[in-house]
Enzyme design. Structure first.
Site, PDB file in Angstrom:
ATOM      1  CG  ASP A  64     -10.216  -5.575 -15.806  1.00 21.35           C
ATOM      2  OD1 ASP A  64     -11.409  -5.215 -15.747  1.00 21.35           O
ATOM      3  OD2 ASP A  64      -9.264  -4.775 -15.920  1.00 21.35           O
TER       4      ASP A  64
ATOM      5  CD  GLU B  62       2.792  -9.529 -15.279  1.00 21.36           C
ATOM      6  OE1 GLU B  62       1.853  -9.538 -14.449  1.00 21.36           O
ATOM      7  OE2 GLU B  62       2.682  -9.052 -16.425  1.00 21.36           O
TER       8      GLU B  62
ATOM      9  CB  ALA C  76      -0.921  -0.010   1.213  1.00 24.48           C
TER      10      ALA C  76
ATOM     11  CE1 TYR D  88      -2.234   1.411  -7.678  1.00 29.31           C
ATOM     12  CE2 TYR D  88      -0.501   3.066  -7.520  1.00 29.31           C
ATOM     13  CZ  TYR D  88      -1.310   2.247  -8.290  1.00 29.31           C
ATOM     14  OH  TYR D  88      -1.207   2.275  -9.663  1.00 29.31           O
TER      15      TYR D  88
ATOM     16  CB  THR E  17       4.002  -9.061 -22.984  1.00 25.83           C
ATOM     17  OG1 THR E  17       3.332  -9.429 -21.766  1.00 25.83           O
ATOM     18  CG2 THR E  17       2.980  -8.653 -24.023  1.00 25.83           C
TER      19      THR E  17
END
Length: 373
Positions: free
Chosen positions: A346, A323, A142, A146, A265
């Site tokens: 999502d 990632e 956090a 955020y 990706t």
């Protein structure tokens, strides 16, 4: 007493003293030989061996974390195994010739299950994990603004995440005073870990691996059995339980679960430590949801952090920060369980039929209004 008698007595005394000295020497020699033999050939009998408990890290010496790969007293481990005995349960018989789902892949080539709704019996899993008395750590970053997503994430976690289990919410934040007060169930705790802020949000993302690695070593190993790292700008929307737990697990990215590897990706620049050639890769994993045992998460985050630092020294930043490094790690260190896109979704991507549940959802947001502020 004449001279002969005195001489015989003196000789007798000398002989007795010599016999006594010889006996002492023999005893000392035998003891020395025995001690030398036992220490040189059977060192394990005298040298304490640190053991890594397979039961729970909660009572473990922190120094043992550095020795988890050393030989252990195997007899001790065998004698202290936890027995898991399921009670009598009523449930439908598994059908070998009728898989529960035939619309999705349920097993990888390395025999790691892919978790979809309808492929497991949570009642059986709960009986197993509750007998093991596991504690789960949920890692949340956090940082900056955020922190506004934290209340919703914690409240939905209390409703859906690891219901009935002990949970530590590890909140990494630069604004501890803004961590909201949320009503928690018994055995669940919020642990605030104050950390440094960074000017670029990309730098914050890259530093997550370092922070998880450091705290796994000095704190998490003594407090929880499993770690789950999630993005903060999400909310729990359905049950997420022990079906996800394994030594090392990743989650299929919702944007690539049906794609060929050439379209993933991955980082494609050979100069980067996260580089993946076009002919390699199994799946594309989301950094928004991964975890495993503390030991395996420690190894993952340590490796990724080291690779990130090498890139940094070479003036390179992987295309998708941590990632990219996570995906590189999972290619050469196969996860033991994979979570379907049910666990990172999502709703802007629609609601495909294969998705029977949407367990962990992205929260609508204005990235430009939150990043770097």
């Amino acid at each position: 007493m004449n001279k002969d008698q005195g001489k015989r007595g003196w000789v007798k005394d000398c002989f007795t003293r010599r016999i006594f000295r010889v006996m002492i020497c023999i005893v000392v020699l035998c003891f020395s030989i025995g001690y030398f033999w036992s220490t040189s050939n059977h060192t394990w009998q005298h040298t304490p061996v640190k053991t890594f408990s397979t039961m729970s890290p909660n009572t473990q010496d922190p120094d043992d974390f550095h020795n988890i790969n050393l030989p252990t007293n195997r007899t001790y481990l065998l004698e202290n195994l936890l027995e898991i005995e399921l009670p009598r349960m009523i449930y439908a018989k598994p059908q070998v010739l009728k898989p529960p789902r035939n619309d999705v892949l349920m097993m990888t080539p390395w025999f790691a299950p892919i978790v979809w709704e309808g492929t497991y019996n949570l009642e059986i899993l709960n009986e197993q994990f509750k007998q093991r008395n596991v504690t789960v750590g949920l890692i949340i970053f956090a940082i900056k603004k955020y922190v506004v997503f934290l209340k919703n994430l914690l409240e939905t976690a209390e409703t859906y995440f690891m219901v009935g289990y002990k949970v530590n919410y590890y909140i990494f934040t630069d604004r501890p005073q803004e961590v909201p007060k949320v009503e928690l169930k018994e055995g669940r705790n919020v642990v605030v870990l104050q950390i440094q802020n960074y000017s670029r949000w990309q730098e914050i993302v890259l530093r997550r691996m370092e922070m998880i690695h450091n705290f796994s070593q000095k704190q998490f190993i003594n407090e929880v059995d499993y770690l789950v790292s999630v993005d903060i700008d999400m909310r729990f929307n359905d049950q997420v339980g022990v079906e996800i737990l394994s030594d090392l697990f990743g989650t299929l990215h919702p944007g690539f679960y049906g794609s060929e590897r050439q379209s993933f990706t991955y980082e494609r620049r050979p100069a980067s430590q996260a580089y993946v050639p076009h002919d390699e890769g199994d799946f594309y994993y989301a950094a928004a949801f991964f975890g495993g045992t503390v030991k395996e998460v420690y190894k993952l985050t340590k490796k990724c952090h080291e690779a990130i630092m090498v890139d940094k020294d070479n003036g390179i930043e992987a295309i998708w920060q941590e990632e990219s490094h996570l995906n590189k790690y999972f290619i050469y260190h196969k996860p033991t369980k994979i979570l379907s896109p049910e666990y990172v979704w999502d709703d802007n991507m629609g609601k495909p039929q294969i998705l029977r549940k949407r367990r962990f959802l992205a929260v609508p947001k204005n990235h430009a209004a939150i990043r770097n502020k």
